[in-house]
Design a protein around this motif. Sequence first.
Motif, short mmCIF file in Angstrom:
data_model
loop_
_atom_site.label_atom_id
_atom_site.label_comp_id
_atom_site.label_asym_id
_atom_site.label_seq_id
_atom_site.Cartn_x
_atom_site.Cartn_y
_atom_site.Cartn_z
N UNK A 101 4.07 -7.08 6.44
CA UNK A 101 4.72 -8.18 5.18
C UNK A 101 3.82 -8.57 4.15
N UNK A 102 2.47 -8.56 4.38
CA UNK A 102 1.49 -8.69 3.18
C UNK A 102 1.43 -7.49 2.42
N UNK A 103 1.62 -6.20 3.00
CA UNK A 103 1.78 -5.11 2.25
C UNK A 103 3.10 -4.86 1.61
N UNK A 104 4.02 -5.38 2.24
CA UNK A 104 5.63 -5.36 1.57
C UNK A 104 5.58 -6.17 0.31
N UNK A 105 5.07 -7.41 0.49
CA UNK A 105 5.05 -8.31 -0.64
C UNK A 105 4.30 -8.03 -1.82
N UNK A 106 3.18 -7.07 -1.55
CA UNK A 106 2.22 -6.60 -2.66
C UNK A 106 2.94 -5.26 -3.43
N UNK A 107 3.54 -4.47 -2.48
CA UNK A 107 4.24 -3.47 -3.11
C UNK A 107 5.42 -3.89 -3.83
N UNK A 108 6.07 -4.54 -3.53
CA UNK A 108 7.21 -5.00 -4.38
C UNK A 108 7.12 -5.55 -5.58
N UNK A 109 5.83 -5.90 -5.97
CA UNK A 109 5.37 -6.41 -7.23
C UNK A 109 5.49 -5.02 -8.10
N UNK A 110 5.26 -4.08 -7.48
CA UNK A 110 5.02 -2.88 -8.37
C UNK A 110 6.25 -1.92 -8.70
N UNK A 111 7.54 -2.61 -8.74
CA UNK A 111 8.67 -1.92 -8.85
C UNK A 111 8.72 -1.07 -10.32
N UNK A 112 9.13 -0.10 -10.40
CA UNK A 112 9.26 0.77 -11.78
C UNK A 112 7.78 1.54 -11.85
N UNK A 113 7.01 1.56 -10.97
CA UNK A 113 5.68 2.15 -10.91
C UNK A 113 5.82 3.51 -10.17
N UNK A 114 4.95 4.59 -10.44
CA UNK A 114 4.61 5.62 -9.59
C UNK A 114 3.47 5.04 -8.83
N UNK A 115 3.42 4.97 -7.48
CA UNK A 115 2.46 4.28 -6.86
C UNK A 115 1.67 5.27 -6.01
N UNK A 116 0.36 5.33 -6.22
CA UNK A 116 -0.43 6.17 -5.47
C UNK A 116 -1.01 5.44 -4.26
N UNK A 117 -0.97 5.95 -3.02
CA UNK A 117 -1.57 5.10 -1.96
C UNK A 117 -2.77 6.00 -1.54
N UNK A 118 -4.02 5.43 -1.70
CA UNK A 118 -5.07 6.00 -1.24
C UNK A 118 -5.53 5.83 0.19
N UNK A 119 -5.35 6.74 0.90
CA UNK A 119 -5.42 6.35 2.79
C UNK A 119 -6.79 6.88 3.18
#
Length: 236
Positions: free
Chosen positions: A79-97
């Motif tokens: 849920x922490x990750x979800x709350x952070x990712x939802x703030x980035x709507x409209x962006x191309x998101x790069x996940x550095x794993x």
Amino acid sequence: DLPPGSGKSTYCRGVREFLTALGRKVAIVNLDPANDNLPYECEVNIFQLITLQDVMDRLKLGPNGGLIYCIEFLQANIEWLKSEVMKLKGCYILFDCPGQVELYTHQDSLKTIFAELGKWDVRLVATHLVDSHYCSDPGKFISVLLTSLATMLQVELPHINVLSKIDLIEKMGKLALNIDFYTEVLDMSYLLGHLADDPFFQQYKRLNSAIVGLVEDYSLVSFTTLDIQVVHQPNQ
């Protein structure tokens, strides 16, 4: 993307610069709890939740065990990750794993996290980076093929395999075959022939043949090449 040292963070920085030049909104999410020397500014950082060094110090785990703990902790706090990712709507998101192979071939936490991202309407594609110098050693390249195949089957995402640092490909030795052989994963019997010249691999002849046969039977693995340092103008 993986394995360690293949240039994942440099890739993320380069792709962000390229997409920004195209006028796209881009955000980077660092999911590697061991990477405390990022070459870019990230919008979301797992260090806000947990770090590998803290886990190793407090739980007395080694680097690999500590990293698995961190990713399981991230899964438990999705849920922490979800709350952070939802703030980035409209962006191309790069996940550095993280780069540790077992997180993609033997352990389900990242796979589960990727599946959750899909439920949040985040459409994913996996970019799997492999250092191109592995092509200079037939035995190592066969290992790369097997790891790439296992990762593709386990992660279950649209998948691009990339030979990174292509400008340095022959620094570790001259290639036995043309680069197209490695990118297209052509008739692997030629590679087995080169292994036969090495006395060490004689005892593993049947094993290598079985691995190559497995990769060819699935017919899924191929590579594209990349030198992230080469700058291309967006209109080229």
